[in-house]
Design an enzyme around this catalytic site. Structure first.
Site, PDB file in Angstrom:
ATOM      1  N   ASP A  63      44.095 100.965  47.019  1.00  0.00           N
ATOM      2  CA  ASP A  63      43.188 101.334  48.119  1.00  0.00           C
ATOM      3  C   ASP A  63      42.230 100.213  48.466  1.00  0.00           C
ATOM      4  O   ASP A  63      41.958  99.957  49.644  1.00  0.00           O
ATOM      5  CB  ASP A  63      42.455 102.639  47.836  1.00  0.00           C
ATOM      6  CG  ASP A  63      41.612 102.630  46.574  1.00  0.00           C
ATOM      7  OD1 ASP A  63      41.860 101.772  45.678  1.00  0.00           O
ATOM      8  OD2 ASP A  63      40.719 103.490  46.448  1.00  0.00           O
TER       9      ASP A  63
ATOM     10  N   ASP B  37      39.110 108.345  46.791  1.00  0.00           N
ATOM     11  CA  ASP B  37      38.503 109.576  46.273  1.00  0.00           C
ATOM     12  C   ASP B  37      37.782 110.360  47.362  1.00  0.00           C
ATOM     13  O   ASP B  37      37.943 111.581  47.491  1.00  0.00           O
ATOM     14  CB  ASP B  37      37.512 109.244  45.156  1.00  0.00           C
ATOM     15  CG  ASP B  37      38.182 108.662  43.938  1.00  0.00           C
ATOM     16  OD1 ASP B  37      39.421 108.475  43.951  1.00  0.00           O
ATOM     17  OD2 ASP B  37      37.470 108.363  42.956  1.00  0.00           O
TER      18      ASP B  37
ATOM     19  N   LEU C   3      39.571 112.077  37.742  1.00  0.00           N
ATOM     20  CA  LEU C   3      39.863 113.124  38.720  1.00  0.00           C
ATOM     21  C   LEU C   3      38.887 113.109  39.900  1.00  0.00           C
ATOM     22  O   LEU C   3      38.746 114.106  40.603  1.00  0.00           O
ATOM     23  CB  LEU C   3      39.850 114.504  38.037  1.00  0.00           C
ATOM     24  CG  LEU C   3      40.866 114.686  36.904  1.00  0.00           C
ATOM     25  CD1 LEU C   3      40.778 116.091  36.325  1.00  0.00           C
ATOM     26  CD2 LEU C   3      42.285 114.399  37.382  1.00  0.00           C
TER      27      LEU C   3
END
Length: 330
Positions: free
Chosen positions: A19, A148, A101
């Site tokens: 990314d 994210d 996460l």
């Protein structure tokens, strides 16, 4: 203004460490995240697990720990022109920190949505994701990408998000009903600021051949995985996951022996495919399993490696809901 705001964490199916170089990613928003029950206030006053922060309404002031993220979000939104209106609220999270996460991204998104709602200041979702990305860099000095925050804001139930981090073009990829996504926490904790994350970015930019090869081949694997999902070719998923993990282990050198053991345990337990997910240096793995066998794969894996795990559902992105008491008609 009383609101309940939810921002999900994320699991990246594939497209790791691509990314921040403008590559392709394929995350899902998950049904674990951060909830903020919030009202307007004179300043930014937030409480989480008994730990509180107080900042000026524009995010200025001393902050530490998780408060750095809230402060940085406030400052970035102020630069976009958000009026200095404060919030007061309580945060509750079921995303483990440091497990890979997207807990910090979810925190940034939930605070950003609250600040925007309080000031009646609307921002396009991608622009808000970029502001939250800048906030993370401001808070901890790590040159992270937009994965994210975009996943938390743009998630769609039952789908993965295919995002080109260079052009910011995106579309959703429907996931087969028969496929389940299993996440297993290795128990090995990391923080981007304390890991080799920034070193890898510098090495990539300097042309380190193994780092460059990982990014090039990982982008190819994202395209291959999307093709396999859209064809319903579940047999093709395992080799793509295996190649991604091998590249992250050998070319990008962000896996760890403990993560490798959890991946091996998941495959031995019957997973279709397994790989580390997130920034690496610890955290979690993601495994694909046949839906009818997902609980068995999770249980058998945890008998051999890892400390906790979940079968996660591809969920919708962040939401805001008014919770003001209803007014009786006059």
């Amino acid at each position: 203004m009383s609101m309940s705001i939810w921002a999900p964490g994320r699991v990246n199916l594939i497209g790791e460490h691509t990314d921040y170089s403008g590559g392709l990613v394929l995350p899902i928003a998950i049904d674990r995240g951060i909830r903020l029950e919030v009202d307007r206030g004179p300043q930014i006053a937030l409480v989480s697990n008994g730990d509180s922060i107080e900042l000026a309404a524009d995010g200025s002031g001393d902050a530490h720990g998780w408060g750095r993220y809230a402060a940085a979000v406030g400052r970035e939104l102020a630069l976009l022109g958000r009026p200095a209106v404060g919030i007061a609220g309580t945060l509750d999270s079921d995303v483990p920190q440091g497990a890979g996460l997207g807990s910090s991204g979810a925190l940034e998104v939930v605070v950003a949505l609250a600040l925007c709602a309080a000031a009646e200041f609307e921002v396009d979702p991608l622009e808000l994701a970029l502001a939250c990305q800048r906030a993370e860099r401001r808070a901890v000095g790590v040159p992270s990408g937009i994965l994210d925050q975009a996943a938390s804001l743009l998630g769609r139930e039952g789908h993965a998000l295919l995002l080109d981090c260079g052009s910011l073009e995106y579309r959703w990829v429907e996931l087969p009903e028969e496929l389940a996504i299993v996440v297993i926490d290795s128990g090995e904790r990391h923080s981007h600021e304390g890991s080799g994350y920034a070193d890898r970015k510098r090495e990539l930019e300097s042309g380190h051949p193994h780092r460059v090869r990982h990014v090039r081949t990982e982008n190819e694997r994202v395209r291959a995985l999307v093709g396999a999902l859209e064809r319903g070719d579940l047999e093709a998923l395992g080799p793509i996951f295996a190649a991604s993990h091998a590249s992250l282990r050998d070319d990008y050198e962000v896996s760890t022996p403990r993560l490798d053991r959890v991946v091996d345990a998941a495959l031995a337990a019957g997973a279709i495919g397994a790989r580390m997910t997130g920034g690496g240096f610890g955290g979690s793995i993601v495994a694909l399993a046949a839906r009818e066998d997902a609980r068995g794969v999770l249980q058998r894996t945890l008998e051999q490696a890892g400390v906790q795990g979940w079968i996660v559902r591809p969920a919708a992105g962040a939401t805001r809901r008014r919770t003001d008491p209803s007014r009786n008609p006059a």
